[in-house]
Design an enzyme around this catalytic site. Structure first.
Site, PDB file in Angstrom:
ATOM      1  CG  HIS A  99      -3.858   0.215   6.873  1.00  0.00           C
ATOM      2  ND1 HIS A  99      -3.796   0.827   8.072  1.00  0.00           N
ATOM      3  CD2 HIS A  99      -2.973   0.657   6.134  1.00  0.00           C
ATOM      4  CE1 HIS A  99      -2.839   1.528   7.924  1.00  0.00           C
ATOM      5  NE2 HIS A  99      -2.036   1.272   7.109  1.00  0.00           N
ATOM      6  CG  HIS A 118       4.162   0.137   4.127  1.00  0.00           C
ATOM      7  ND1 HIS A 118       3.970  -1.069   4.508  1.00  0.00           N
ATOM      8  CD2 HIS A 118       3.872   0.884   5.225  1.00  0.00           C
ATOM      9  CE1 HIS A 118       3.605  -1.218   5.926  1.00  0.00           C
ATOM     10  NE2 HIS A 118       3.246   0.023   6.248  1.00  0.00           N
ATOM     11  CG  HIS A 124      -0.283   0.117   2.543  1.00  0.00           C
ATOM     12  ND1 HIS A 124       0.321  -0.768   3.090  1.00  0.00           N
ATOM     13  CD2 HIS A 124      -0.648   1.207   3.262  1.00  0.00           C
ATOM     14  CE1 HIS A 124       0.908  -0.452   4.308  1.00  0.00           C
ATOM     15  NE2 HIS A 124       0.430   0.819   4.492  1.00  0.00           N
ATOM     16  CG  HIS A 156       3.913  -1.662  11.784  1.00  0.00           C
ATOM     17  ND1 HIS A 156       4.871  -0.463  11.792  1.00  0.00           N
ATOM     18  CD2 HIS A 156       3.308  -1.368  10.611  1.00  0.00           C
ATOM     19  CE1 HIS A 156       4.453   0.288  11.005  1.00  0.00           C
ATOM     20  NE2 HIS A 156       3.821  -0.156   9.856  1.00  0.00           N
TER      21      HIS A 156
HETATM   22 ZN    ZN Z   1      -0.095   1.698   6.409  1.00  0.00          ZN
END
Ligand code: ZN
Length: 256
Positions: A113, A60, A55, A168
């Protein structure tokens, strides 16, 4: 599976950039920072062959440009998001063979998300980005609770042995909330002991497995009577729909 190793490269506070290795070839998933990737590739004398992206969040994709300035490699990413340097846009059901490491993945659309978030599943592993965490799930920044519930349901249907590579290190903080939301769940003790042992040894608490998440992750357990009761008690009314339980649980965690 021909991937010999999947290594966690740490970035920022608690991000993991997963590096898939086979021979001298390496592929990274969600390189938010190029620094740790370049250091690792140099130290191990590896050649970067591709970048996989789940994403568009900066933690990221923030390293893509710098990696691409050194390595001219394909960048796989979601069709519905803007990804720096993307060369292969992907959507639900697409099958990819990742260059250099011979791994085959199937793409899953998992909005919630972010609106266009994708995951990569295959070879017994899942790269789920910020959709699923061990004992938790991503915040709803762009999608709805119904979308996230549906995305997590897709993961729940994968083989139990699937290794889950989350982006994470949130396991222990998620477990604190899981204990509040699902206090009678004995699986939380086992998951916490395993996570503490891994972290104490200097290792990630990951990968998890789908089986472990089904047992311990409250966000995958919104049909379990004990959790429905607990979330209903928190809401002060009787919840019946799984999506409503999920939405209420997510809001509870947001303020926890
Ligand atoms: Zn994120």
């Amino acid at each position: 599976m021909d991937i010999t190793t999947i290594v966690a490269l740490r970035a920022f506070q608690d991000n993991y950039i997963w590096c898939l290795r086979r021979g001298r070839a390496a592929v990274v998933v969600d390189p938010g920072d190029a620094g740790p990737v370049l250091d690792y590739l140099a130290g191990e004398a590896l050649q970067l062959e591709a970048i996989l992206t789940t994403h568009h969040h900066a933690d990221h994709v923030g390293g893509n440009a710098r990696l691409l300035s050194k390595y001219n490699v394909p960048v796989f990413g979601p069709a519905r998001e803007k990804i720096p340097g993307v060369t292969q846009t992907l959507r639900e059901g697409d099958a990819i063979e990742v260059p250099g490491i011979g791994a085959n993945f199937r793409v899953m659309d998992v909005p919630g998300h972010t609106a266009g978030h994708i995951a990569y599943h295959g070879e017994g592993v899942l790269f789920c980005g910020d959709t699923l965490f061990s004992c938790g799930c991503g915040r709803l920044f762009e999608g709805t609770a119904a979308q996230m519930y549906s995305s997590l349901s897709k993961f729940a249907a994968l083989p139990g042995s699937t290794l889950v590579y989350c982006a994470h290190e949130y396991t222990l903080s998620n477990l604190r909330f899981a204990r509040a939301a699902d206090p009678a769940n004995a699986a939380l003790d086992e998951r916490e002991a395993a996570a503490r042992a891994a972290l104490a040894a200097g290792n990630p608490s990951l990968p998890s497995t789908i089986q472990s998440e089904l047992a311990a992750n409250p966000f995958l357990r919104t049909s379990q009577p004990a959790l429905v009761e607990s979330v209903s008690r928190h809401a002060g009314r009787t919840l019946t729909e799984a999506v409503e339980v999920f939405a209420t649980l997510r809001r509870w965690k947001d303020g926890f």
